[in-house]
Design a protein around this motif. Structure first.
Motif, mmCIF file in Angstrom:
data_model
loop_
_atom_site.group_PDB
_atom_site.id
_atom_site.type_symbol
_atom_site.label_atom_id
_atom_site.label_comp_id
_atom_site.label_asym_id
_atom_site.label_seq_id
_atom_site.Cartn_x
_atom_site.Cartn_y
_atom_site.Cartn_z
ATOM 1 N N ASN A 245 9.544 -1.695 1.752
ATOM 2 C CA ASN A 245 10.671 -2.398 1.142
ATOM 3 C C ASN A 245 10.322 -2.969 -0.228
ATOM 4 O O ASN A 245 11.022 -2.719 -1.203
ATOM 5 N N CYS A 246 9.234 -3.740 -0.310
ATOM 6 C CA CYS A 246 8.884 -4.394 -1.584
ATOM 7 C C CYS A 246 7.689 -3.751 -2.274
ATOM 8 O O CYS A 246 7.341 -4.148 -3.393
ATOM 9 N N LEU A 247 7.028 -2.784 -1.598
ATOM 10 C CA LEU A 247 5.918 -2.011 -2.156
ATOM 11 C C LEU A 247 4.648 -2.831 -2.382
ATOM 12 O O LEU A 247 3.717 -2.366 -3.033
ATOM 13 N N VAL A 248 4.581 -4.049 -1.841
ATOM 14 C CA VAL A 248 3.357 -4.850 -1.940
ATOM 15 C C VAL A 248 2.278 -4.213 -1.070
ATOM 16 O O VAL A 248 2.544 -3.774 0.048
ATOM 17 N N GLU A 249 1.052 -4.138 -1.581
ATOM 18 C CA GLU A 249 -0.055 -3.576 -0.826
ATOM 19 C C GLU A 249 -0.712 -4.655 0.022
ATOM 20 O O GLU A 249 -0.838 -5.810 -0.389
ATOM 21 N N MET A 250 -1.168 -4.256 1.211
ATOM 22 C CA MET A 250 -1.827 -5.185 2.134
ATOM 23 C C MET A 250 -2.630 -4.361 3.124
ATOM 24 O O MET A 250 -2.494 -3.128 3.188
ATOM 25 N N SER A 251 -3.448 -5.027 3.915
ATOM 26 C CA SER A 251 -4.166 -4.317 4.965
ATOM 27 C C SER A 251 -3.202 -4.004 6.112
ATOM 28 O O SER A 251 -2.198 -4.696 6.309
ATOM 29 N N GLU B 43 6.146 -7.826 7.611
ATOM 30 C CA GLU B 43 7.477 -7.289 7.910
ATOM 31 C C GLU B 43 8.412 -8.373 8.427
ATOM 32 O O GLU B 43 9.633 -8.263 8.279
ATOM 33 N N GLN B 44 7.856 -9.406 9.049
ATOM 34 C CA GLN B 44 8.689 -10.490 9.569
ATOM 35 C C GLN B 44 9.166 -11.438 8.473
ATOM 36 O O GLN B 44 10.082 -12.250 8.701
ATOM 37 N N ALA C 226 13.266 -6.871 2.900
ATOM 38 C CA ALA C 226 13.550 -6.101 4.114
ATOM 39 C C ALA C 226 14.986 -6.353 4.559
ATOM 40 O O ALA C 226 15.526 -7.449 4.376
ATOM 41 N N TYR C 227 15.589 -5.341 5.148
ATOM 42 C CA TYR C 227 16.945 -5.490 5.667
ATOM 43 C C TYR C 227 16.900 -6.204 7.016
ATOM 44 O O TYR C 227 16.104 -5.855 7.891
ATOM 45 N N SER D 105 10.050 -8.297 -12.065
ATOM 46 C CA SER D 105 8.850 -8.788 -11.402
ATOM 47 C C SER D 105 8.410 -7.918 -10.237
ATOM 48 O O SER D 105 7.421 -8.218 -9.576
ATOM 49 N N ALA D 106 9.112 -6.819 -9.955
ATOM 50 C CA ALA D 106 8.776 -5.967 -8.812
ATOM 51 C C ALA D 106 7.411 -5.308 -9.020
ATOM 52 O O ALA D 106 7.120 -4.800 -10.106
#
Length: 389
Positions: free
Chosen positions: A49-55, A63-64, A69-70, A265-266
């Motif tokens: 949804n936001c394309l942020v990288e994470m483990s 996701e919560q 996110a929709y 800012s995306a």
């Protein structure tokens, strides 16, 4: 194996135990790449949804809370971006529970927002009594002080307050009869208006559905007042637009388009137009083969005059294993498929993509049955790097 060759062999042995640089667990060298790409809980993934990288192990928690996110409103079942949900609850949701505006005077009722007006009309007398009781309490608890007024002045003020309360109560009796008559008239009018609204809505839905069936897989989406969307994007306000539904044929699949104007800012896709296709519940779903398979051509049309027209265009093949192409279980499949970086927003000004404050988006859909038809032998779509979102 000779001892002198052992060290060299261990450095390349597929069965040797090696450490994962991310989770520090040990695996056979032959299994390490598969582990790091698909199994390691600390491998990097991107939020769709936001394309942020994470483990990977942080993904579920993200996701919560992901603001883009929709999510579905628990009261009216409207699908919105999570970032918009707070304002939706506070201002728009017609089924959200809210307290009576006379709560400070003692009314403890809560109701859906669309029932507030009726409540205020039906309980006008009760609300006035609550206000009168509050005024009476204030007057009875009035205690003069020596530096404010004399006992005689205080007695006059108290008497004046009591007379005001009596006048209010007398008016309540008259207003009560008037309100009951108005409520009866309003109920009759509301019933008639509701029936008319339902009839109009049913006709509008039927017209929209009939119109959607006329596109036959070639849909032109006119986005009017596009400059307003651009201003919102520049001011960091989320811009998410959905097109009307359209059919690929009759019978055919029902689809719609979704456009994001990514904010400045995306991460990774700032100031891009994102364009996606969604499946929708349609009239012919029981007659069709699922998942949906075919080729989709997405274009933002150059509205220049002459022969030098250069549309922004991408062609993608569907991927049947993705949720985006399964038979939808709600009016619009929340999963879409398309391009996060379809076109830079700045490119809109390089040619006449916007004309009369209108952007034109075209979607041409060719289903698998059409691709297999002898009439389509010369058509060779190219694969795309489309992504789901």
């Amino acid at each position: 194996m000779e001892l002198r060759h052992l060290e060299h062999h261990l450095a390349a042995c597929e069965f040797a135990s090696v450490e994962c640089g991310l989770c520090q667990q040990f695996f056979q060298r032959s299994q390490l790449q598969q582990h790091m790409e698909a199994e390691c809980p600390r491998r990097l993934v991107s939020c769709e949804n936001c394309l942020v990288e994470m483990s990977y192990e942080e993904r579920l928690g993200h996701e919560q809370t992901c603001p883009l996110a929709y999510v579905t409103c628990e009261y009216c079942q409207t699908d919105l971006v999570r970032k918009q949900m707070a304002d939706h609850y506070d201002m728009d949701c017609y089924k959200a529970p809210i307290p009576c505006t006379y709560t400070h005077f003692g009314c403890k009722e809560k109701m859906q927002r669309n029932d507030l007006a009726r409540h205020l009309q039906e309980f006008t007398q009760a609300h006035m009594r609550m206000m009168a009781q509050t005024l009476r309490s204030v007057s009875s608890s009035f205690t003069p002080t020596s530096h404010m007024s004399s006992p005689h002045d205080a007695s006059q003020q108290t008497q004046s307050l009591k007379e005001t309360v009596e006048q209010l109560e007398a008016r309540l009796v008259i207003q009560d009869h008037q309100i009951r008559e108005l409520i009866a008239k309003m109920q009759n009018q509301t019933s008639v208006v509701t029936e008319l609204k339902n009839t109009v809505r049913a006709l509008e839905d039927k017209f929209t559905e009939v119109e959607a069936q006329q596109y036959n897989g070639v849909f032109i989406w006119k986005i009017n007042h596009f400059s307003a969307h651009l201003r919102n994007q520049e001011e960091e306000r989320p811009v998410v637009i959905h097109s009307p539904g359209f059919y690929t044929g009759k019978p055919g699949y029902k689809l719609c388009l979704r456009m994001h104007l990514q904010l400045p800012s995306a991460p990774r896709c700032a100031n891009y137009i994102s364009l996606f296709v969604h499946t929708m519940q349609g009239e012919y779903d029981n007659l069709l083969h699922w998942p949906f398979q075919g080729t989709i051509r997405l274009s933002i049309l150059d509205q220049s005059e002459g022969s030098s027209i250069q549309d922004q265009e991408e062609i993608m093949d569907t991927k049947p294993d993705l949720l985006a192409f399964q038979r939808p279980t709600m009016a619009r499949n929340p999963k879409g498929f398309g391009y996060v970086t379809f076109m830079p927003i700045l490119a809109l000004r390089q040619r006449m993509f916007i004309k009369n404050d209108t952007l034109l988006v075209r979607c041409i859909v060719t289903t698998q049955a059409e691709l297999n038809s002898p009439r389509r032998e010369g058509f060779h779509p190219r694969n795309s790097d489309g992504s789901t979102l």
